[in-house]
Motif scaffolding. Structure first.
Motif, mmCIF file in Angstrom:
data_model
loop_
_atom_site.group_PDB
_atom_site.id
_atom_site.type_symbol
_atom_site.label_atom_id
_atom_site.label_comp_id
_atom_site.label_asym_id
_atom_site.label_seq_id
_atom_site.Cartn_x
_atom_site.Cartn_y
_atom_site.Cartn_z
ATOM 1 N N VAL A 12 14.383 -10.079 -9.207
ATOM 2 C CA VAL A 12 13.417 -10.130 -8.110
ATOM 3 C C VAL A 12 13.969 -9.314 -6.955
ATOM 4 O O VAL A 12 15.116 -9.505 -6.539
ATOM 5 N N VAL A 13 13.150 -8.414 -6.453
ATOM 6 C CA VAL A 13 13.582 -7.499 -5.401
ATOM 7 C C VAL A 13 12.781 -7.781 -4.131
ATOM 8 O O VAL A 13 11.542 -7.782 -4.155
ATOM 9 N N ALA A 14 13.486 -8.025 -3.038
ATOM 10 C CA ALA A 14 12.849 -8.242 -1.742
ATOM 11 C C ALA A 14 12.802 -6.920 -0.995
ATOM 12 O O ALA A 14 13.845 -6.319 -0.709
ATOM 13 N N GLY A 15 11.586 -6.468 -0.675
ATOM 14 C CA GLY A 15 11.410 -5.246 0.090
ATOM 15 C C GLY A 15 10.995 -5.565 1.517
ATOM 16 O O GLY A 15 11.556 -6.453 2.156
ATOM 17 N N THR A 16 9.985 -4.876 2.011
ATOM 18 C CA THR A 16 9.493 -5.084 3.374
ATOM 19 C C THR A 16 8.581 -6.310 3.417
ATOM 20 O O THR A 16 7.371 -6.220 3.245
ATOM 21 N N ASN A 17 9.183 -7.473 3.590
ATOM 22 C CA ASN A 17 8.417 -8.730 3.656
ATOM 23 C C ASN A 17 7.586 -8.990 2.406
ATOM 24 O O ASN A 17 6.591 -9.722 2.463
ATOM 25 N N VAL A 18 7.965 -8.436 1.285
ATOM 26 C CA VAL A 18 7.221 -8.623 0.037
ATOM 27 C C VAL A 18 8.186 -8.450 -1.127
ATOM 28 O O VAL A 18 9.217 -7.776 -1.009
ATOM 29 N N THR A 184 6.247 -18.863 -1.345
ATOM 30 C CA THR A 184 7.217 -19.834 -0.809
ATOM 31 C C THR A 184 7.597 -19.525 0.637
ATOM 32 O O THR A 184 8.440 -20.198 1.213
ATOM 33 N N GLY A 185 6.983 -18.512 1.211
ATOM 34 C CA GLY A 185 7.252 -18.163 2.594
ATOM 35 C C GLY A 185 6.506 -16.902 2.976
ATOM 36 O O GLY A 185 5.995 -16.181 2.111
ATOM 37 N N HIS A 186 6.430 -16.641 4.272
ATOM 38 C CA HIS A 186 5.795 -15.431 4.795
ATOM 39 C C HIS A 186 6.156 -15.330 6.272
ATOM 40 O O HIS A 186 6.347 -16.367 6.938
ATOM 41 N N PRO A 187 6.264 -14.127 6.830
ATOM 42 C CA PRO A 187 6.599 -14.010 8.246
ATOM 43 C C PRO A 187 5.646 -14.755 9.189
ATOM 44 O O PRO A 187 6.051 -15.143 10.289
#
Length: 245
Positions: A12-18, A184-187
């Motif tokens: 799983v790769v976390a990029g720009t808030n996604v 499970t989350g968001h800005p």
């Protein structure tokens, strides 16, 4: 960019808030979602960082056609020419026969607080110059095609966030890729944990919540959301889904 391995085959790769995900079977890679346009170079690099070349990408599985999930697809199509699979209704959305996405007016309303201002700033930077992006090569992923991909997948219809939103289950390792139907989350979210996105993002809020609860009942031990951290899950235990604001 941050890469976490959550099962034998899934990164799983976390990029720009996604998030996007890479599923490797040693010889090929399935990409699940593709980040923002500004994440394109990072996505290509993430494939290399797990030991593959970009030409090893067998297909992209698209949960839905929002700009934060289709961003690197043009770069992949140009370099690899692989298929882009999604649900039947979402094909129409990906080709921009219609658009279900947060409006500019709704984005402006997020500027009323610090959390919203940060999110808007990040988002504008990530999409600038690409607002009209579409996925003309999107096609329906049938059962046989998805099962034959690296990892092996089953399509799970999950409408609400968009009319054709599609989740994907990887039965061999009990991993569920939920896109934006269950996060499970968001800005913009105050809560951390299984939830639906704030209503401003959802085409049909009531259906989004029903779908999230149905996804929580899938036989998965790992949930990989479009936003927020992956989470482990006991399929025998009900997953409580928070209804975000």
């Amino acid at each position: 960019m941050k890469i976490d391995q959550v099962s034998d085959s899934v990164y799983v790769v976390a990029g720009t808030n996604v998030n996007w995900a890479l599923v490797s079977d040693g010889s090929g890679v399935t990409v699940v979602d593709a980040g923002y346009p500004a994440d394109s170079d990072a996505l290509l690099d993430s494939v290399r960082q797990i030991g593959h070349s970009v030409t090893d990408v067998a297909a992209v599985l698209l949960t839905h056609a929002h700009l934060d999930h289709i961003g690197a697809i043009p770069a992949l199509v140009e370099q690899v020419g692989m298929p882009v699979y999604t649900g039947a209704e979402e094909v129409r959305h990906a080709k921009r026969e219609y658009l279900q996405q947060i409006t500019p007016a709704a984005m402006i309303r997020q500027l009323s607080n610090a959390r919203g201002r940060r999110w808007v700033t990040h988002t504008v930077r990530a999409i600038i110059g690409h607002i009209g992006m579409s996925v003309p090569s999107a096609t329906v992923g049938d059962e046989a095609a998805l099962a034959a991909l690296p990892g092996g997948f089953a399509l799970v219809p999950s409408p609400g966030h968009t009319s054709g939103h599609t989740a994907y289950l990887m039965p061999s390792e009990q991993v569920l890729f939920t896109g934006d139907a269950l996060v499970t989350g968001h800005p913009l979210a105050e809560y951390v944990g299984p939830q639906v996105l704030p209503a401003v993002f959802n085409h049909d809020e009531d259906m989004t919540l029903r779908t999230a609860r149905q996804l929580a009942a899938q036989p998965a031990r790992v949930v990989v959301p479009g936003h927020g951290l992956p989470t482990e899950h006991d399929p025998g235990t009900p997953l409580i889904v928070h209804h975000g604001r």
